[in-house]
Design an enzyme around this catalytic site. Structure first.
Site, PDB file in Angstrom:
ATOM      1  N   LYS A 214      10.927 -34.495   0.432  1.00 55.45           N
ATOM      2  CA  LYS A 214       9.918 -34.908   1.416  1.00 55.45           C
ATOM      3  C   LYS A 214       8.535 -34.970   0.784  1.00 55.45           C
ATOM      4  O   LYS A 214       7.748 -35.894   1.038  1.00 55.45           O
ATOM      5  CB  LYS A 214       9.920 -33.943   2.598  1.00 55.45           C
ATOM      6  CG  LYS A 214       8.844 -34.232   3.643  1.00 55.45           C
ATOM      7  CD  LYS A 214       9.026 -35.611   4.270  1.00 55.45           C
ATOM      8  CE  LYS A 214       7.904 -35.926   5.253  1.00 55.45           C
ATOM      9  NZ  LYS A 214       7.946 -35.114   6.472  1.00 55.45           N
TER      10      LYS A 214
ATOM     11  N   CYS B  98       1.304 -36.161   7.223  1.00 51.80           N
ATOM     12  CA  CYS B  98       2.238 -36.226   6.096  1.00 51.80           C
ATOM     13  C   CYS B  98       1.557 -36.667   4.799  1.00 51.80           C
ATOM     14  O   CYS B  98       1.368 -35.883   3.882  1.00 51.80           O
ATOM     15  CB  CYS B  98       3.402 -37.156   6.425  1.00 51.80           C
ATOM     16  SG  CYS B  98       4.514 -36.486   7.677  1.00 51.80           S
TER      17      CYS B  98
END
Length: 422
Positions: free
Chosen positions: A209, A263
């Site tokens: 991720k 993010c």
């Protein structure tokens, strides 16, 4: 555990947790959503939502009406626990922002008293490598039977504005602390995910991720750096990128006011903070993208000075867009919001237009047509669809997001972030 109808406890009912909870209820699970915000809990139990996401209102309404979704303030016994809480930075002036895992560990403590033998615990929050192991350690410290609990990591990979669709369609990476946890986690997601379920260990899943979003940050930094170089050389940066993108192996992204969201603007620091020496490119990209936001502020201030001399008074700047990306209400790490608040801090008269929020504590929010009418300078910061019908006749326009772009071929079709006069 019956994967067709499990009892699932989702910790955190924000931009990921609430859509996930609604989806799990839709496919037949009995879902208890947990959030520390009493207002959010009350809103959800009324079948309404407290965030903006297409189709989420109907999904939550149907899930609550079916009796398969309800919200509460404390975790309850379940078969599966999903931790979907924020992972921000620690406050402070550190040159390298440090990840704050307080919410993850608070969620861990909260479920420690109710998890039992045979449960599956999955961390979905974006986290530094090793966090899933720390979750296990903290559960053990609280007396949970960790040797009889499967613990895994599975990061979300969704695009705001398409969350419900991508929770189903996107591939998922599942990494357990052991082979059994990986298998059980994969089985859980396979029951409702149409994309491929990719299995690995927890540390690799965590790093996957982080590098996905670091890759995006580096590529956006290249586009932002090109835009600033081109402007200095009196070259139209948007035209430059459009032409370069006609090369069959070149696809430069669209520059903007910086990089935002929880993010892409955050995850690279999780890597850099852990190993600054071996993450120099990632750190540089972060600094380039932060510098682009400061560059935008300087450009607006320069336009204000020019307008002041011309008008003989303080000009009014209308900042169009505060969210971190088009068509969402999410202000987390938003460069557009940073631009607007920085202008206010520098003494500029500012009104803001953000159709996806009702108020902001530091900015005067006005309707788009009102802002266009009153402003001397229009700063287009976010390419919201709602702005396409607004007329800016007779205004000085600074377009930093390609809102006035036309489609002329190539991969990127924005306009230059330069002052456009009528």
């Amino acid at each position: 555990m019956n994967h067709d109808r499990a009892r699932v406890c989702v910790i955190g009912l924000g931009y990921i947790g609430l859509p996930t909870a609604a989806l799990l209820a839709r496919v037949g699970h009995d879902v208890v959503g947990v959030d520390i915000n009493p207002s959010a809990v009350e809103t959800i139990n009324q079948g309404r939502i407290h965030i903006v996401e297409p189709d989420l209102d109907a999904a939550v309404r149907d899930a609550v009406a079916s009796g398969r979704l309800r919200a509460t303030g404390t975790p309850e016994p379940a078969d599966v626990y999903l931790i979907c809480v924020p992972t921000p930075f620690h406050a402070g002036d550190s040159a390298i922002p440090q990840p704050n895992l307080d919410y993850v560990f608070a969620a861990t403590r909260a479920i420690a008293g109710v998890v039992r033998r045979g449960n599956l615990v999955i961390l979905e929050s974006t986290s530094p490598v090793g966090t899933t192991e720390q979750v296990r350690e903290r559960l053990a410290a609280e007396g949970a039977p960790v040797d009889e609990i499967a613990i895994a990591y599975c990061p979300e990979r969704v695009l705001p504005g398409r969350v419900l669709a991508e929770l189903v369609s996107n591939d998922r990476v599942v990494g357990g602390l052991d082979a059994t946890a990986t298998e059980r986690g994969a089985e859980f997601y396979a029951a409702f995910v149409a994309g491929e379920i990719l299995t690995t260990d927890a540390r690799t899943a965590e790093m996957t991720k982080l590098i996905e979003n670091s890759f995006r940050d580096v590529n956006i930094a290249f586009a932002n750096e090109v835009s600033m170089l081109a402007e200095r050389l009196t070259i139209d940066p948007w035209e430059l990128i459009r032409l370069a993108n006609h090369h069959p192996r070149v696809n430069i992204l669209q520059p903007g006011t910086g990089v935002g969201g929880h993010c892409v603007a955050v995850d690279p620091w999780f890597i850099v903070s852990a190993d600054p020496e071996r993450s120099r490119l990632i750190a540089t990209a972060r600094h380039v993208n932060l510098a682009k936001t400061a560059w935008v502020v300087d450009k607006v201030v320069a336009a204000v000075h020019e307008a002041r001399d011309r008008l003989g008074r303080e000009p009014l700047v209308a900042c169009f867009g505060l969210a971190f990306k088009p068509n969402v209400d999410d202000l987390r790490e938003s460069p557009a919001l940073t631009v607007a608040t920085s202008l206010v801090a520098r003494g500029v008269d500012v009104v803001a237009v953000e159709p996806h929020i009702a108020h902001h504590p530091a900015l005067e929010l006005v309707a788009a047509d009102d802002a266009a009418r009153r402003a001397d300078i229009v700063a287009l910061l976010v390419k919201h669809d709602a702005f396409t019908s607004v007329r800016f006749d007779g205004k000085a326009i600074l377009d930093f997001c390609g809102a006035l772009a036309s489609s002329v071929g190539g991969h990127s079709e924005p306009k230059p972030p330069a002052l456009a006069t009528p």
